[in-house]
Write a protein that holds these residues in place. Structure first.
Motif, short mmCIF file in Angstrom:
data_model
loop_
_atom_site.label_atom_id
_atom_site.label_comp_id
_atom_site.label_asym_id
_atom_site.label_seq_id
_atom_site.Cartn_x
_atom_site.Cartn_y
_atom_site.Cartn_z
N VAL A 246 -5.51 12.33 -1.29
CA VAL A 246 -4.55 11.64 -0.42
C VAL A 246 -5.24 11.16 0.86
CG1 VAL A 246 -2.47 11.95 0.98
CG2 VAL A 246 -2.54 12.79 -1.36
N SER A 247 -6.12 12.01 1.44
CA SER A 247 -6.78 11.54 2.68
C SER A 247 -7.70 10.36 2.41
CB SER A 247 -7.58 12.64 3.39
OG SER A 247 -7.37 13.88 2.84
N ILE A 248 -8.46 10.45 1.31
CA ILE A 248 -9.33 9.32 0.97
C ILE A 248 -8.49 8.06 0.84
CG2 ILE A 248 -10.79 8.30 -0.82
CD1 ILE A 248 -11.55 11.19 -1.60
N SER A 249 -7.39 8.18 0.09
CA SER A 249 -6.56 7.00 -0.16
C SER A 249 -6.02 6.44 1.14
CB SER A 249 -5.41 7.36 -1.09
OG SER A 249 -5.91 8.01 -2.23
N ILE A 250 -5.45 7.31 1.96
CA ILE A 250 -4.83 6.82 3.19
C ILE A 250 -5.87 6.14 4.08
CG2 ILE A 250 -3.75 7.55 5.36
CD1 ILE A 250 -2.18 9.58 3.78
N LEU A 251 -7.01 6.83 4.26
CA LEU A 251 -8.03 6.25 5.13
C LEU A 251 -8.50 4.90 4.61
CD1 LEU A 251 -10.30 9.25 6.14
CD2 LEU A 251 -8.96 7.75 7.62
N SER A 252 -8.78 4.84 3.30
CA SER A 252 -9.34 3.59 2.80
C SER A 252 -8.28 2.50 2.77
CB SER A 252 -9.98 3.79 1.43
OG SER A 252 -9.06 4.34 0.55
N ILE A 253 -7.02 2.87 2.54
CA ILE A 253 -5.97 1.85 2.55
C ILE A 253 -5.81 1.29 3.96
CG2 ILE A 253 -3.50 1.46 2.32
CD1 ILE A 253 -3.60 3.53 0.00
N ILE A 254 -5.81 2.18 4.95
CA ILE A 254 -5.64 1.70 6.32
C ILE A 254 -6.83 0.81 6.73
CG2 ILE A 254 -5.57 2.39 8.75
CD1 ILE A 254 -3.94 4.81 7.88
N ALA A 255 -8.04 1.36 6.53
CA ALA A 255 -9.22 0.58 6.93
C ALA A 255 -9.29 -0.72 6.15
CB ALA A 255 -10.48 1.40 6.71
N GLY A 256 -9.03 -0.63 4.83
CA GLY A 256 -9.11 -1.82 3.98
C GLY A 256 -8.06 -2.85 4.35
N SER A 257 -6.89 -2.38 4.74
CA SER A 257 -5.84 -3.34 5.07
C SER A 257 -6.16 -4.07 6.36
CB SER A 257 -4.49 -2.63 5.19
OG SER A 257 -4.19 -2.01 3.98
#
Ligand SMILES: Nc1ncnc2c1ncn2[C@@H]1O[C@H](COP(=O)(O)OP(=O)(O)OP(=O)(O)O)[C@@H](O)[C@H]1O
Ligand SMILES: Nc1ncnc2c1ncn2[C@@H]1O[C@H](COP(=O)(O)OP(=O)(O)OP(=O)(O)O)[C@@H](O)[C@H]1O
Ligand SMILES: [Mg+2]
Ligand SMILES: [Mg+2]
Lengths: 219, 220, 256, 256, 256
Positions: free
Chosen positions: A24-35
């Motif tokens: 979940v942390s990987i996903s959240i971080l990468s989604i935020i940064a990627g977005s």
């Protein structure tokens, strides 16, 4: 190994939760940064001058043509080659964020281009600068338009986070594999992992629908 | 860094990569074609007012789209035989990727269907066509044109998903690359070449789709 | 003599090879209401859009209250002004479009307030008061918190006019503001424009409603193929046109 | 930067070892989530030699693919991850002295169709063998079963899963892994009774640092023949279930 | 007395609670041209769509050449006919829509041919000949291979009419076929309809063009709030309406 699946599950409960937390942390971080990065990519694609557009177009096309696994490996090893010693976690998140940005970029571009030119002109006509037009007029509309596709991308990111296991990030899949390598109950634990991924993604989907409803314009 | 690139091992096994690519493409083409048929049927079911058709379709799409494909691959290969369905590894992967594609394409097609004005169906009805004839002669061809732009990216990601077949030892491109890795440990070189092959292939797919799009574009 | 607000000199605009405006000259005095008529493609919209710098133009000058719009011309050199400067100048003219172009994610009041807050740097309550005043003026006092999607076309167009006028522009530009409306909704919008005219607002309006042009304008400009072909008092022009072209145009238009 | 890795590690105060976490009995996680196994113990032996404290160690979790790249890009000081010594690999990294000699064995289901190696061989092309993905996997199986079908998987649990689900008739992999698996699942499987394909397992370090290589070699050598033999023997007993005879006293075994 | 083609008896249609058609009775004889007029929302479109079974209806019967359309009524039971049967019946009436609804991926000729091939099971050359004949009749002989996107609105509407008429329907239904057209294109479409009327085609047309209704129809039906409020000869009805409602409607419509 006479114990049942439930016994093994009980023993491994914290490890699984740990892995889930990591996923979940990987996903959240990468989604935020990627977005965030993706918004700039989308802006460049929609409004950039042609040299910039060309560069960014090449960026998105190359990233989207590369399997995520390869991006992950490249980020981990090539960053080291460039003298940037990233830990597996940061390298993995970086790779996923880049992958995410290329998809979000396309989504944002599509949404921006779907807004009628009249909107920009009306904003110009009352004297707004481009920055003001973007933040007050274009972005709020584009965001609503993006939402469904963005939610799909978020779910893709959760699934892609499994690939970080290859560079040793202890996310849910690697944790599952560790458990399996101890008790060899591969089917049971793979499906447990599958169910957990489903739950995470389903939650994202529901949340997306909720936000969509909340921000829908009355008509 | 003081790492010197050495591609010798990769070139030595280049044949293997190319054979892998051919198999990857084959898997993708067959699965996507089957997936397109599934997707079309499911898309119409999703649009249906009849809950007996719409509910299972929605369930199918929701479940499949939210599962990592790796789990499905492992399920089809290891668990289905225990339930009496025994397919060889290529067939079982094609089965999974078809079902997976079906769920993704159904959503793409549904979006395409939504943008077709209802009036066209009515015009078809008015000249006496049956619903099936309307779907075949009017809706499907228009929907297909509508979805071509977004179809391209779906097809590309489905093609990339063939890399998951490596997990059950189907010797496609990623499998071939890993094989070079375990032999030579020239990991960086191998992935550089392999990703170049993937990128080039994806470009070709995108280019091909754009070509079809232009060919089918309606004059105006 | 009244003060000259707008002065257009030798305005030239091309799209690639196509010369759309060929040296247009025109000046507008304070309080004038000018209708621009002409057949489709004659350059009416383009001229309006140049005044608001929604189009670049290749030659000539446009001055608003004496100030050069969009470009700074010195001898033979011609320099586009900065984006920020142009944005400021755009706020000096108000524009209403055929397609309304309301911001769909904002209520009627928010549409009007946006420019006041962002451009005029007003505080929210002040901006809201002005927005409500103008929405009331265009007959939408009861609809301030409705979104565009909840309004009829005529109501939307009136909000769009309020949005432009609330910025206290020196000059209002209307580009066929009633063409996209159902016939029964045209009247309410024209009524609003008549009201503004009565208040002494300086206006340039492109219209196909000949009867309206006849009634409301102090002067009519007839454009044809990128030039001003004839202009004058509507009472005279519509009754006995001087040029062949205008006579022909009036014959095919709905006025007769 | 010119100094040896040895100095760097000593200055840092801890050793960074690359290994995996999913292959029993070499490197895997205990029920309380501690990394353990024979490879892991080799790391501890080296740390003890460095600091007199086996705990001053950090493990970097890496997949099999990552073993050499993590060395060449300095992500780890040393890799101990059941790494088979080959000439080609030795061109990219320096191998330490071997710490284990492995051979391939066959494992069948206890109640399966085939009794042992002879039965498998007799059945010819109708048997399927599951092996870990490897470039010489095919040749390796062929050496023992010339006609068998070979299915390669990329993780150990999958080759067992293949046997369990009837996808394969036998598993061919490291004897040490098979032994471990059979101890964990008593009564369900049986050994095929044939071993072949010897290979050496060694740790690997970056090329060109003789100082560091010498140090690690010394540490491993003394664990197998000298002062740390008890540590090595204890680990051996834990993971392979066999007691080692202590090294012969007197003339060093190496020079016989 | 001429032959009765269409007979509507007690037609009732509801959307949820909203009763849109309240027991409509109407009969149409061969060769009649009937205009249906009435204010927006009065149920004109709905009535036409029921005749072509594009809407289900809740009560009453519609008979075409004596045959029940859509439903089979026996005493108090009412059974919807099979889809196939309904499709066949729809082909007996032709319909032209406000939005043309041409199939955008087919040329003008292909649009006309589709029904002939799929429904009338004609061979392609035969269908093409008929299509070309009718496209010629509506003045588009030179446009048979153009796609709808390449045609003006008026041309598209004429193709749509040709598509309907080519099926040799017993009865043609026109629903405001000129409302979506620019004023200058209305004439060409009305001309085509006049031609069909002169040929003796039986037609039911919903229209807002009062002058046209006046000129072309043998009978006018005025609908109001889901019932037929007045009907008769246009020459009489338009000049001295019997009901208050019609008088009022005519006052606001463009005829006067
Ligand atoms: N973006 C553009 N690119 C190329 N040519 C254009 C563009 N916009 C307008 N034109 C051309 O410029 C000419 C003038 O157009 P303009 O829109 O000003 O006419 P108009 O008088 O407003 O007509 P209408 O009454 O139809 O609105 C036309 O010939 C048109 O085709
Ligand atoms: N799909 C629908 N669902 C609910 N109500 C409907 C629907 N279609 C039409 N109605 C209602 O049925 C009534 C009759 O509509 P209809 O379209 O037949 O009117 P009309 O006479 O053709 O009007 P117009 O001149 O505007 O075309 C209206 O009150 C309308 O709101
Ligand atoms: Mg215009
Ligand atoms: Mg209607």
């Amino acid at each position: 190994m006479s114990q049942s699946f439930l016994d093994q599950l009980w023993i491994a409960r914290f490890v699984i939760l740990n892995g889930l937390g990591m996923t979940v942390s990987i996903s959240i971080l990468s989604i935020i940064a990627g977005s965030v990065l993706g918004i700039f990519v989308g802006l460049a694609l929609a409004y950039g001058k042609w040299p910039l557009r060309l560069v960014v177009r090449a960026y998105t096309d190359i990233i989207r043509g590369t399997p995520v696994l390869v991006l992950v490996l490249a980020s981990y090893y090539i960053s080291a080659a460039a003298g940037l010693d990233l830990k597996p976690f940061s390298a993995g998140v970086l790779a996923l964020a880049i992958f995410c940005s290329s998809h979000v970029g396309e989504i944002v571009r599509g949404a921006l281009q779907a807004i009628s030119k009249g909107q920009t002109e009306a904003a110009k006509a009352i004297g707004l600068t481009f920055g003001q037009t973007f933040t007050s007029v274009l972005w709020p509309q584009a965001m609503r338009q993006c939402l469904p596709a963005w939610v799909n991308t978020a779910a893709e990111m959760v699934k892609a986070s499994t690939l970080l296991s290859v560079i040793g990030v202890a996310e849910l899949l690697l944790r599952t594999q560790e458990i399996i390598s101890r008790n060899f109950m591969s089917l049971q634990f793979y499906f447990l992992a599958g169910a957990l991924y489903f739950v995470v993604n389903f939650a994202i989907e529901r949340f997306g629908k909720y936000v969509e409803r909340k921000t829908a314009l009355p008509s | 860094m003081n790492y010197t690139l050495n591609f010798a091992a990769v070139w030595r096994n280049f044949d293997g990569l190319i054979n892998g690519l051919v198999l990857s493409l084959g898997l993708a083409v067959v699965s996507i074609l089957i997936g397109a048929v599934i997707g079309l049927v499911v898309a119409f079911a999703l649009m249906s007012k009849n809950p007996v058709a719409a509910m299972p379709a929605r369930l199918y799409v929701t479940i499949i789209r939210n599962l990592p494909i790796l789990v499905l691959v492992l399920f089809a290969y290891f668990a289905l035989p225990q339930m009496g369905v025994r397919l060889d590894k290529i067939k079982s992967f094609v089965l999974v990727l078809s079902i997976y594609s079906g769920a993704y394409l159904a959503e793409v097609f549904r979006a395409g269907l939504l943008s077709i004005p209802r009036g066209l169906t009515e015009a078809g009805l008015a000249i006496g066509l049956t619903s099936t004839q309307i779907r075949k002669s009017i809706i499907a061809p228009l929907m297909f044109r509508n979805v071509l732009p977004s179809l391209s990216s779906t097809v590309i990601s489905l093609f990339k998903d063939t890399s998951l077949a490596a997990a059950i030892a189907v010797p496609e491109l990623t499998f071939a690359a890993r094989k070079i890795n375990v032999e030579s440990f020239r990991v960086i070189e191998t992935w550089m070449v392999t990703s170049a092959i993937y990128i080039a292939t994806c470009f070709l797919i995108a280019f091909g789709m754009r070509f079809i799009e232009r060919r089918l574009a309606l004059p105006r | 003599m009244a003060k000259t607000i707008l002065e257009i000199n030798g305005l030239r605009k091309t799209y690639g090879q196509n010369e759309v405006l060929k040296s247009v000259d025109c000046s507008v005095e304070e309080g004038e209401v000018i209708s621009i008529i002409g057949s489709s493609g004659s350059g009416k919209t383009t001229m309006l859009r140049c005044v608001n710098m929604l189009e670049e133009f290749q030659g000539g000058t446009i001055r608003l209250d004496g100030e050069e719009i969009g470009y700074h011309v010195e001898g033979s050199t011609r320099r586009r002004k900065s984006e920020k400067e142009i944005a400021r100048q755009r706020a000096l003219t108000g524009m209403a479009f055929q397609q309304f172009n309301l911001f769909p994610h904002m209520t009627a009041a928010e549409n009007v307030m946006l420019g006041l807050i962002k451009v005029k740097k007003m505080k929210k309550p002040e901006a809201r008061a002005i927005a409500e005043k103008w929405l009331d003026r265009v007959g939408l006092g009861a609809r301030t918190n409705h979104f565009p999607g909840q309004l009829s076309g005529g109501q939307q167009q009136r909000v769009a006019i309020a949005r432009a006028i609330a910025m206290s522009p020196r000059l209002m530009l209307f580009d066929e503001v009633t063409s996209a409306l159902d016939p029964e909704l045209v009247g309410e919008v024209l009524q609003v424009i008549k009201g503004l005219a009565a208040d002494g607002m300086t206006m340039l309006l492109v219209t196909h409603e000949m009867r309206f042009a006849y009634e409301v304008s102090s002067r009519v400009i007839f454009m044809n193929q990128g030039v001003i072909c004839e202009e004058g008092d509507p009472k005279e022009m519509f009754v006995k046109p001087k040029t062949e072209r205008l006579a022909e145009f009036l014959k095919t238009s709905s006025f007769n | 930067a010119d100094g040896s890795k040895l100095d760097e590690v000593l200055a840092r105060g801890k050793l960074i070892v690359g290994t995996g976490s999913t292959n029993a009995p070499w490197h895997f996680k205990s029920a309380d989530d501690k990394l353990q196994g024979f490879d892991v113990d080799m790391g501890r032996i080296i740390a003890k030699a460095l600091f007199g404290d086996a705990e001053k160690i950090e493990y970097v979790n890496q997949s099999s693919d990552a073993r050499i790249p993590n060395i060449t890009t300095d992500k780890v000081d040393i890799t101990c991850q059941f790494m088979t010594v080959t000439g080609e690999r030795a061109q990219q990294v320096n191998f330490t002295i071997p710490y284990y000699r492995e051979g391939v064995g066959l494992m069948l289901k206890a109640d399966g169709k085939y009794a042992d190696y002879a039965a498998l061989k007799a059945a010819g092309s109708s048997v399927t063998i599951s092996v870990l993905q490897n470039v010489y996997a095919e040749a390796m199986v062929r050496a023992a079963l010339p006609e068998a079908t070979v299915d390669q998987y990329d993780s150990v649990d999958l080759i067992y899963q293949a046997l369990e689900s009837g996808r394969a008739d036998a598993v061919a992999t490291d004897q040490s892994s098979l032994a471990w698996y059979m101890t964990q699942n008593p009564g369900r499987y049986k050994d095929g009774g044939y071993g072949w394909n010897p290979q050496s397992y060694a740790c690997a370090v970056k090329r060109g640092d003789q100082d560091w290589l010498n140090f690690v070699n010394t540490a491993l050598h003394e664990a197998m023949t000298g002062v740390e033999f008890d540590t090595y023997a204890k680990s051996y007993k834990t993971w392979f279930g066999k007691d080692l005879t202590p090294p012969q006293i007197g003339f060093p075994v190496e020079f016989k």
